[in-house]
Write a protein that holds these residues in place. Structure first.
Motif, PDB file in Angstrom:
ATOM      1  N   GLN A 280      -2.727  16.671  10.387  1.00  0.00           N
ATOM      2  CA  GLN A 280      -3.335  17.806   9.682  1.00  0.00           C
ATOM      3  C   GLN A 280      -4.381  17.348   8.659  1.00  0.00           C
ATOM      4  N   ILE A 281      -4.228  16.115   8.185  1.00  0.00           N
ATOM      5  CA  ILE A 281      -5.221  15.594   7.233  1.00  0.00           C
ATOM      6  C   ILE A 281      -6.412  14.994   7.983  1.00  0.00           C
ATOM      7  N   VAL A 282      -6.123  14.103   8.913  1.00  0.00           N
ATOM      8  CA  VAL A 282      -7.193  13.350   9.568  1.00  0.00           C
ATOM      9  C   VAL A 282      -7.924  14.194  10.626  1.00  0.00           C
ATOM     10  N   GLY A 283      -7.204  15.135  11.241  1.00  0.00           N
ATOM     11  CA  GLY A 283      -7.803  15.974  12.295  1.00  0.00           C
ATOM     12  C   GLY A 283      -9.075  16.684  11.833  1.00  0.00           C
ATOM     13  N   PRO A 284      -8.990  17.483  10.737  1.00  0.00           N
ATOM     14  CA  PRO A 284     -10.189  18.209  10.298  1.00  0.00           C
ATOM     15  C   PRO A 284     -11.315  17.264   9.843  1.00  0.00           C
ATOM     16  N   VAL A 285     -10.928  16.093   9.340  1.00  0.00           N
ATOM     17  CA  VAL A 285     -11.951  15.119   8.909  1.00  0.00           C
ATOM     18  C   VAL A 285     -12.711  14.617  10.139  1.00  0.00           C
ATOM     19  N   ALA A 286     -11.962  14.319  11.192  1.00  0.00           N
ATOM     20  CA  ALA A 286     -12.606  13.850  12.429  1.00  0.00           C
ATOM     21  C   ALA A 286     -13.468  14.953  13.038  1.00  0.00           C
ATOM     22  N   GLU A 287     -12.966  16.189  12.968  1.00  0.00           N
ATOM     23  CA  GLU A 287     -13.746  17.309  13.521  1.00  0.00           C
ATOM     24  C   GLU A 287     -15.081  17.468  12.802  1.00  0.00           C
ATOM     25  N   ALA A 288     -15.114  17.077  11.528  1.00  0.00           N
ATOM     26  CA  ALA A 288     -16.369  17.158  10.766  1.00  0.00           C
ATOM     27  C   ALA A 288     -17.256  15.945  11.046  1.00  0.00           C
ATOM     28  N   ASN A 289     -16.894  15.164  12.078  1.00  0.00           N
ATOM     29  CA  ASN A 289     -17.701  14.006  12.506  1.00  0.00           C
ATOM     30  C   ASN A 289     -17.735  12.896  11.443  1.00  0.00           C
ATOM     31  N   ILE A 290     -16.634  12.765  10.682  1.00  0.00           N
ATOM     32  CA  ILE A 290     -16.551  11.725   9.651  1.00  0.00           C
ATOM     33  C   ILE A 290     -15.607  10.641  10.167  1.00  0.00           C
ATOM     34  N   ASP A 291     -16.068   9.389  10.110  1.00  0.00           N
ATOM     35  CA  ASP A 291     -15.224   8.281  10.565  1.00  0.00           C
ATOM     36  C   ASP A 291     -14.228   7.895   9.482  1.00  0.00           C
ATOM     37  N   VAL A 292     -12.960   7.851   9.860  1.00  0.00           N
ATOM     38  CA  VAL A 292     -11.923   7.407   8.932  1.00  0.00           C
ATOM     39  C   VAL A 292     -11.669   5.931   9.204  1.00  0.00           C
ATOM     40  N   ASP A 293     -11.552   5.137   8.125  1.00  0.00           N
ATOM     41  CA  ASP A 293     -11.392   3.705   8.338  1.00  0.00           C
ATOM     42  C   ASP A 293      -9.949   3.281   8.038  1.00  0.00           C
ATOM     43  N   MET A 294      -9.711   2.650   6.897  1.00  0.00           N
ATOM     44  CA  MET A 294      -8.360   2.149   6.611  1.00  0.00           C
ATOM     45  C   MET A 294      -7.454   3.312   6.204  1.00  0.00           C
ATOM     46  N   ILE A 295      -6.202   3.227   6.614  1.00  0.00           N
ATOM     47  CA  ILE A 295      -5.262   4.307   6.277  1.00  0.00           C
ATOM     48  C   ILE A 295      -3.988   3.695   5.712  1.00  0.00           C
ATOM     49  N   ILE A 296      -3.423   4.335   4.709  1.00  0.00           N
ATOM     50  CA  ILE A 296      -2.151   3.854   4.170  1.00  0.00           C
ATOM     51  C   ILE A 296      -1.338   5.073   3.718  1.00  0.00           C
ATOM     52  N   GLN A 297      -0.013   5.002   3.892  1.00  0.00           N
ATOM     53  CA  GLN A 297       0.825   6.111   3.444  1.00  0.00           C
ATOM     54  C   GLN A 297       2.007   5.558   2.663  1.00  0.00           C
TER      55      GLN A 297
END
Ligand code: ADP
Ligand code: ASP
Ligand code: MG
Length: 408
Positions: A280-297
């Motif tokens: 739900q967080i990364v999905g809309p970011v990707a839809e906006a054509n933004i590349d997500v790089d490092m991820i940590i939780q």
């Protein structure tokens, strides 16, 4: 005789004198009987000047108009180089990306090449002409001018080499090859005679701008023989990007160090620790054509998690806007942004067979008091996000710790 695609970057095309120099080199290859396609960038500083002009007139420039503006630098370069070639008696003809035509999708400012119509180029080559093509630009199916992302002339060069099945693609730049790290940051950096595609792909994607990442992807996919060389030196073999791993006993564990200042970290605080939240967080970011790089939780004891990831700084505001919209839906407490990060990575296929690379990297950084904020790894690289003020120090100490300054 060979069909060669040569690409000359901004510094190499930076003044009339330098353009004459490029023309002389092209003429030399032409006189040897080779068929030549020459891809050029805008004169150094020109693309930045054009970006600044657009930004002076618009706070959020329309992407189509932005590409209309920033693509013009290359049009000047092709005309000037064709004139310089004709002036020394070499038949030459220039083409914009749209004239070739280099067909792309419509993702303005980061368009992907879909196809190249090489008919006109082949005709000119068979007539003995040098063909000069504008780098960085293409045209979409509706005839709009598009650009391929900063550094995109490398990709134009390799894509043309692939389409024409050229014998070699030579990338001429202001350094004489690919180094163990950026020689402007570490003077002890060593030139590599060869580097594997896999390593070059990682180096490019992790910030070594000597080659644009898509050019390396293209070269790997279409088996283009790719070489990086200096446009300022007459001699030298440069660096060959190879398919084969260098299997001699001296194969270094680490081949190079890459870094990227263009990182921004976003943290979504206090999200419920349950399935689907990351999407739900990364999905809309990707839809906006933004590349997500490092991820940590990080999951806390209260059943909530803090979810952090990095994007390029230029995408930060857009990402925050996207997340502001999903914040209420996922029940996040807050969104934080941090622009003072950078990423430093060690890269090497030799890592496969050598344990302890991460430990050595982390120890080296800790000895300098550098705090690691995020980590990501793949089979052949380890990346850390650190505070930007430590970037140069980190690159230098890691370069030394992994013996990259030692001649082998
Ligand atoms: P061009 O204008 O020719 O495309 P770029 O500025 O895009 O040139 O790329 C060349 C620059 O890449 C060099 O001047 C150097 O500072 C930088 N660079 C970064 N990492 C490396 C590396 N590992 N090896 C060589 N150059 C590197
Ligand atoms: N002129 C463009 C840029 O500065 C493309 C390139 O140089 O490869 O990014
Ligand atoms: Mg470049």
């Amino acid at each position: 005789m060979a069909l060669i695609v040569q690409k000359y970057g901004g510094t190499s095309m930076g003044s009339p004198e330098r353009i004459k120099n490029v023309a002389r080199r092209v003429a030399k290859f032409h006189a040897q009987g080779h068929r030549l396609v020459v891809v050029v960038s805008a004169m150094s500083g020109e693309t930045n000047r054009l970006v600044a002009l657009a930004q002076a007139l618009s706070r959020a420039p329309d992407p189509r108009e932005m590409d209309m503006v920033v693509s013009t630098g290359e049009q000047v370069s092709i005309g000037l180089l064709a004139l310089a070639l004709q002036d020394i008696g070499v038949p030459a003809k220039s083409y914009t990306g749209g004239q070739v035509k280099i067909l792309t999708d419509s993702a303005f400012s980061k368009a992907r090449i879909l196809g190249i119509d090489e008919a006109a180029i082949r005709r000119d080559l068979s007539e003995g002409k040098v063909v000069v093509v504008a780098g960085f630009q293409g045209v979409d199916a509706d005839g709009n001018i598009t650009t391929l992302g900063r550094g995109g002339s490398d990709t134009t060069g390799v894509a043309l080499a692939a389409a024409l099945k050229a014998d070699e693609c030579q990338i001429y730049t202001d350094v004489d090859g690919v180094y163990t790290t950026d020689p402007r940051i570490v003077p002890e950096a060593r030139k590599l005679d060869t580097i594997t595609f896999e390593e070059m792909l990682e180096m490019a994607s992790l910030g070594s701008k000597v080659l644009q990442i898509r050019s390396v992807e293209f070269a790997g996919k279409y088996k283009v023989k790719l070489r990086v060389l200096s446009s300022f030196e007459e001699e030298g073999e440069g660096t060959l990007i190879t398919v084969e791993e260098n299997r001699n006993m001296e194969q270094p564990v680490i081949s190079g160090i890459a870094f990227n200042r263009d990182e921004a970290k976003i943290t979504v605080l206090g999200v419920p620790d349950q399935p689907g939240i990351a999407y739900q967080i990364v999905g809309p970011v990707a839809e906006a054509n933004i590349d997500v790089d490092m991820i940590i939780q990080n999951v806390g004891r209260d059943g909530t998690a803090d979810f952090s990831f990095t994007v390029s700084r230029g995408d930060l505001d857009k990402t925050v806007n996207v997340l502001d919209r999903v914040k209420a839906v996922i029940g996040a407490k807050a969104i934080e942004a941090d622009k003072n990060l950078c990423k430093v990575s060690v890269v090497g296929v030799g890592m496969h067979s050598h344990p302890g690379v991460a430990a050595k990297m982390f120890r080296t950084l800790s000895e300098e008091g550098i705090n690691i904020r995020m980590i990501s790894t793949s089979e052949i690289k380890i990346s850390v996000a650190i505070e930007e003020k430590y970037l140069e120090l980190a690159v230098r100490v890691l370069h030394k710790a992994f013996d990259l300054d030692r001649h082998i």
